[in-house]
Design a protein around this motif. Structure first.
Motif, PDB file in Angstrom:
ATOM      1  N   CYS A  82      13.577 -21.438  -0.570  1.00  0.00           N
ATOM      2  CA  CYS A  82      14.894 -22.037  -0.792  1.00  0.00           C
ATOM      3  C   CYS A  82      15.276 -22.896   0.408  1.00  0.00           C
ATOM      4  O   CYS A  82      15.116 -22.471   1.556  1.00  0.00           O
ATOM      5  CB  CYS A  82      15.948 -20.959  -1.001  1.00  0.00           C
ATOM      6  N   LYS A  83      15.829 -24.058   0.118  1.00  0.00           N
ATOM      7  CA  LYS A  83      16.225 -24.987   1.189  1.00  0.00           C
ATOM      8  C   LYS A  83      17.732 -25.053   1.370  1.00  0.00           C
ATOM      9  O   LYS A  83      18.228 -25.284   2.472  1.00  0.00           O
ATOM     10  CB  LYS A  83      15.686 -26.393   0.883  1.00  0.00           C
ATOM     11  N   THR A  84      18.464 -24.888   0.282  1.00  0.00           N
ATOM     12  CA  THR A  84      19.909 -25.084   0.323  1.00  0.00           C
ATOM     13  C   THR A  84      20.644 -23.852  -0.187  1.00  0.00           C
ATOM     14  O   THR A  84      20.048 -22.948  -0.791  1.00  0.00           O
ATOM     15  CB  THR A  84      20.317 -26.290  -0.534  1.00  0.00           C
ATOM     16  N   VAL A  85      21.958 -23.856   0.028  1.00  0.00           N
ATOM     17  CA  VAL A  85      22.772 -22.747  -0.464  1.00  0.00           C
ATOM     18  C   VAL A  85      22.766 -22.719  -1.987  1.00  0.00           C
ATOM     19  O   VAL A  85      22.869 -21.647  -2.603  1.00  0.00           O
ATOM     20  CB  VAL A  85      24.206 -22.854   0.089  1.00  0.00           C
ATOM     21  N   ASP A  86      22.624 -23.894  -2.618  1.00  0.00           N
ATOM     22  CA  ASP A  86      22.522 -23.931  -4.084  1.00  0.00           C
ATOM     23  C   ASP A  86      21.260 -23.212  -4.552  1.00  0.00           C
ATOM     24  O   ASP A  86      21.262 -22.532  -5.586  1.00  0.00           O
ATOM     25  CB  ASP A  86      22.516 -25.367  -4.595  1.00  0.00           C
TER      26      ASP A  86
ATOM     27  N   ALA B 282       0.791  -1.226   0.000  1.00  0.00           N
ATOM     28  CA  ALA B 282       0.000   0.000   0.000  1.00  0.00           C
ATOM     29  C   ALA B 282       0.824   1.277   0.000  1.00  0.00           C
ATOM     30  O   ALA B 282       0.391   2.284  -0.561  1.00  0.00           O
ATOM     31  CB  ALA B 282      -0.952   0.000   1.214  1.00  0.00           C
ATOM     32  N   HIS B 283       2.018   1.266   0.633  1.00  0.00           N
ATOM     33  CA  HIS B 283       2.727   2.523   0.852  1.00  0.00           C
ATOM     34  C   HIS B 283       4.140   2.578   0.268  1.00  0.00           C
ATOM     35  O   HIS B 283       4.712   3.655   0.144  1.00  0.00           O
ATOM     36  CB  HIS B 283       2.767   2.832   2.343  1.00  0.00           C
ATOM     37  N   TYR B 284       4.712   1.433  -0.054  1.00  0.00           N
ATOM     38  CA  TYR B 284       5.999   1.391  -0.750  1.00  0.00           C
ATOM     39  C   TYR B 284       5.824   0.506  -1.989  1.00  0.00           C
ATOM     40  O   TYR B 284       6.504  -0.503  -2.141  1.00  0.00           O
ATOM     41  CB  TYR B 284       7.096   0.834   0.150  1.00  0.00           C
ATOM     42  N   PRO B 285       4.914   0.901  -2.886  1.00  0.00           N
ATOM     43  CA  PRO B 285       4.604   0.028  -4.029  1.00  0.00           C
ATOM     44  C   PRO B 285       5.807  -0.173  -4.933  1.00  0.00           C
ATOM     45  O   PRO B 285       6.661   0.711  -5.084  1.00  0.00           O
ATOM     46  CB  PRO B 285       3.491   0.799  -4.747  1.00  0.00           C
ATOM     47  N   GLU B 286       5.860  -1.354  -5.533  1.00  0.00           N
ATOM     48  CA  GLU B 286       6.904  -1.678  -6.497  1.00  0.00           C
ATOM     49  C   GLU B 286       8.305  -1.505  -5.916  1.00  0.00           C
ATOM     50  O   GLU B 286       9.242  -1.128  -6.619  1.00  0.00           O
ATOM     51  CB  GLU B 286       6.748  -0.803  -7.750  1.00  0.00           C
ATOM     52  N   SER B 287       8.441  -1.794  -4.607  1.00  0.00           N
ATOM     53  CA  SER B 287       9.739  -1.691  -3.942  1.00  0.00           C
ATOM     54  C   SER B 287      10.371  -3.056  -3.683  1.00  0.00           C
ATOM     55  O   SER B 287      11.573  -3.145  -3.443  1.00  0.00           O
ATOM     56  CB  SER B 287       9.597  -0.946  -2.605  1.00  0.00           C
ATOM     57  N   LEU B 288       9.565  -4.093  -3.707  1.00  0.00           N
ATOM     58  CA  LEU B 288      10.068  -5.444  -3.461  1.00  0.00           C
ATOM     59  C   LEU B 288      10.477  -6.096  -4.771  1.00  0.00           C
ATOM     60  O   LEU B 288       9.666  -6.239  -5.692  1.00  0.00           O
ATOM     61  CB  LEU B 288       8.996  -6.292  -2.768  1.00  0.00           C
ATOM     62  N   GLY B 289      11.759  -6.490  -4.855  1.00  0.00           N
ATOM     63  CA  GLY B 289      12.219  -7.222  -6.027  1.00  0.00           C
ATOM     64  C   GLY B 289      11.802  -8.677  -5.919  1.00  0.00           C
ATOM     65  O   GLY B 289      10.960  -9.165  -6.679  1.00  0.00           O
ATOM     66  N   ILE B 290      12.404  -9.383  -4.945  1.00  0.00           N
ATOM     67  CA  ILE B 290      12.004 -10.749  -4.627  1.00  0.00           C
ATOM     68  C   ILE B 290      12.060 -10.926  -3.111  1.00  0.00           C
ATOM     69  O   ILE B 290      12.706 -10.150  -2.402  1.00  0.00           O
ATOM     70  CB  ILE B 290      12.916 -11.809  -5.287  1.00  0.00           C
ATOM     71  N   CYS B 291      11.363 -11.934  -2.637  1.00  0.00           N
ATOM     72  CA  CYS B 291      11.425 -12.328  -1.229  1.00  0.00           C
ATOM     73  C   CYS B 291      11.784 -13.801  -1.174  1.00  0.00           C
ATOM     74  O   CYS B 291      11.089 -14.641  -1.764  1.00  0.00           O
ATOM     75  CB  CYS B 291      10.087 -12.071  -0.537  1.00  0.00           C
ATOM     76  N   VAL B 292      12.890 -14.105  -0.489  1.00  0.00           N
ATOM     77  CA  VAL B 292      13.357 -15.491  -0.359  1.00  0.00           C
ATOM     78  C   VAL B 292      13.041 -15.995   1.047  1.00  0.00           C
ATOM     79  O   VAL B 292      13.447 -15.380   2.037  1.00  0.00           O
ATOM     80  CB  VAL B 292      14.875 -15.581  -0.618  1.00  0.00           C
ATOM     81  N   VAL B 293      12.298 -17.069   1.118  1.00  0.00           N
ATOM     82  CA  VAL B 293      12.033 -17.733   2.399  1.00  0.00           C
ATOM     83  C   VAL B 293      13.015 -18.893   2.497  1.00  0.00           C
ATOM     84  O   VAL B 293      12.922 -19.872   1.753  1.00  0.00           O
ATOM     85  CB  VAL B 293      10.570 -18.220   2.489  1.00  0.00           C
ATOM     86  N   TYR B 294      13.959 -18.789   3.417  1.00  0.00           N
ATOM     87  CA  TYR B 294      15.108 -19.696   3.453  1.00  0.00           C
ATOM     88  C   TYR B 294      15.031 -20.655   4.644  1.00  0.00           C
ATOM     89  O   TYR B 294      14.837 -20.243   5.786  1.00  0.00           O
ATOM     90  CB  TYR B 294      16.388 -18.865   3.533  1.00  0.00           C
ATOM     91  N   LYS B 295      15.164 -21.939   4.327  1.00  0.00           N
ATOM     92  CA  LYS B 295      15.198 -22.996   5.329  1.00  0.00           C
ATOM     93  C   LYS B 295      13.971 -22.992   6.241  1.00  0.00           C
ATOM     94  O   LYS B 295      14.078 -23.083   7.473  1.00  0.00           O
ATOM     95  CB  LYS B 295      16.477 -22.897   6.178  1.00  0.00           C
TER      96      LYS B 295
END
Length: 456
Positions: A344-348, A304-317
């Motif tokens: 993402c689960k691994t460093v690869d 709502a307030h910082y639109p188009e600011s997120l490139g990607i979000c990685v959920v790790y392990k």
């Protein structure tokens, strides 16, 4: 402008997109009570470039601007304050006629305001989960045009002004009216609800002096931190969920901390990069670390307030217990935001997004790096107290902003490439000007002390 600028950004617009941007600027300028300079008013082609896609709205606005029927609210105040802008009385005298049609009274709430709150302005139920149509109407009722202008130019900072408006246009799929609603509601949120500029002005130094432990503890822990850049040059913000405990800070402190991080991340953007990467490190995560309120606030900020600011979000392990949590969170997400989330689960896996030669050990890489908080240095925020110099710098910035607004009106009603180029040159000057002004408006952060922020 950079040759590799992404589509829909300043310097890389289709003719249709540029016209949408012009249409939005018309509505925005009227909302701010800013009328065209005489040179534009006298042009015989002033209405020739209004697009057919928003003909009714734009033609109505154009007619009102040409006839000088711009929203006013009583007598002019003697001195205007633009937040990060200030205009001298002698400057006003030079174009007194224009000011009579432009100025809005800042001594009392704007009750007559821009008449843009008709049913056609609403976002529609399917796109208004944050109640922005209501916020929009409240903003026009509670805030003067000048206050909205204050909030806008305060948010611009080192950005290209077009770049800021284009975020709202892209977020609303190039619907001019919906983008306007979103922008105005965001200005209301920044100025009236969160007081964003106060958060960045006070910063870590004031939190230390005022014993604001709820705010400081999160920074010292490195609950989230900015470090490195991904393969596309985006700054990386890593959130260590295992360090969060719901009772360690108030919801207000958590929200202020979130805004502080997002505003700080904005200082790390370098053209043509205009988004950030967020990594949620869920190693050692347990349900004791789960707190839905700050997650919901963060989602609202991005959507709502910082639109188009997120490139990607990685959920790790993510552990198996996170599956139930994710089932709840994904129901809050806009489909566009949801499409940017990668598990993402691994460093690869994570190396698809961040080069191995910058991946640090905490994320499974080989680089020796750990977050260490550097405490505020005595005297680092002394320039915030130098009000005399700040006022002088603000006066100079006000002149550049006025130039940009005048150049924008010229560009709106022109097909000349020179008009387009002139605006971009002034935008560059605005950025260069902000670099010098920044230490008078923004407290130093740990990322200034470690040179992660490099505005120059």
């Amino acid at each position: 402008m950079p040759q590799n600028q992404a589509p829909g950004r300043p310097g890389n617009l289709t003719p249709e997109q540029e016209q949408k941007l012009k249409d939005l600027w018309i509505i925005v300028m009227r909302t701010f009570g800013v009328s065209p300079p005489p040179s534009v008013l006298e042009s015989s082609t002033i209405t020739s470039t209004i697009s057919t896609t928003s003909a009714n709205d734009s033609a109505e606005l154009t007619s009102e601007v040409v006839n000088g029927d711009v929203s006013t609210n009583g007598e002019k105040s003697k001195k205007k304050r633009f937040g990060i802008l200030k205009r001298k009385d002698k400057d006003k005298d030079k174009d007194k006629n224009r000011e009579k049609s432009k100025e809005a009274d800042v001594s009392k709430p704007n009750r007559t305001g821009p008449t843009l709150s008709s049913p056609t302005v609403g976002l529609g139920d399917e796109n208004d989960k944050y109640g922005q149509s209501k916020q929009f109407k409240e903003a026009l009722a509670e805030m003067t045009p000048e206050e909205l202008r204050i909030a806008f130019w305060s948010m611009v900072k080192a950005d290209h002004p077009d770049g800021l408006l284009l975020r709202f246009l892209r977020a609303r799929k190039w619907d001019v009216r919906k983008a306007h609603v979103m922008m105005v509601s965001t200005m209301h949120w920044r100025l009236k609800e969160m007081d964003v500029e106060a958060i960045v002005f006070k910063g870590e130094g004031a939190a230390l002096a005022e014993h604001d432990e709820g705010f400081l503890k999160q920074i010292r822990l490195g609950k989230s931190y900015l470090h490195a850049r991904d393969k596309l040059g985006r700054p990386v913000c890593t959130v260590r969920a295992r360090l969060h405990k719901q009772g360690d800070q108030t919801e207000d402190a958590m929200n202020r901390y979130t805004v502080y991080v997002m505003e700080t991340a904005r200082m790390c953007l370098k053209e043509p990069v205009d988004t950030a990467t967020v990594i949620f490190d869920l190693s050692q995560f347990s349900l004791a670390n789960m707190d839905y309120a700050p997650v919901k606030f963060m989602v609202k900020c991005f959507e709502a307030h910082y639109p188009e600011s997120l490139g990607i979000c990685v959920v790790y392990k993510a552990p198996w217990i996170f599956q139930g949590v994710w089932n709840i969170i994904k129901g809050w997400l806009d489909p566009v935001v949801a499409s940017k989330i990668h598990f993402c689960k691994t460093v690869d896996d994570i190396a698809q997004f961040i080069d191995r030669d910058v991946l640090w050990k905490e994320l499974g890489g080989d680089v020796e790096w750990d977050y260490k908080y550097l405490e505020p240095v005595p005297g680092e925020d002394d320039l915030l107290k130098d009000t005399e110099t700040r006022e002088k710098l603000l006066e100079e910035r006000a002149k550049i902003v006025r130039e940009y607004e005048d150049a924008t009106w010229t560009w709106i009603y022109s097909t000349s490439s020179e008009a387009r180029k002139a605006r971009h040159e002034i935008a560059k000057r605005l950025r260069e000007d902000y670099v010098g002004l920044d230490p008078y408006l923004r407290a130093r952060t740990v990322y200034d002390r470690t040179n992660y922020i490099q505005l120059n």
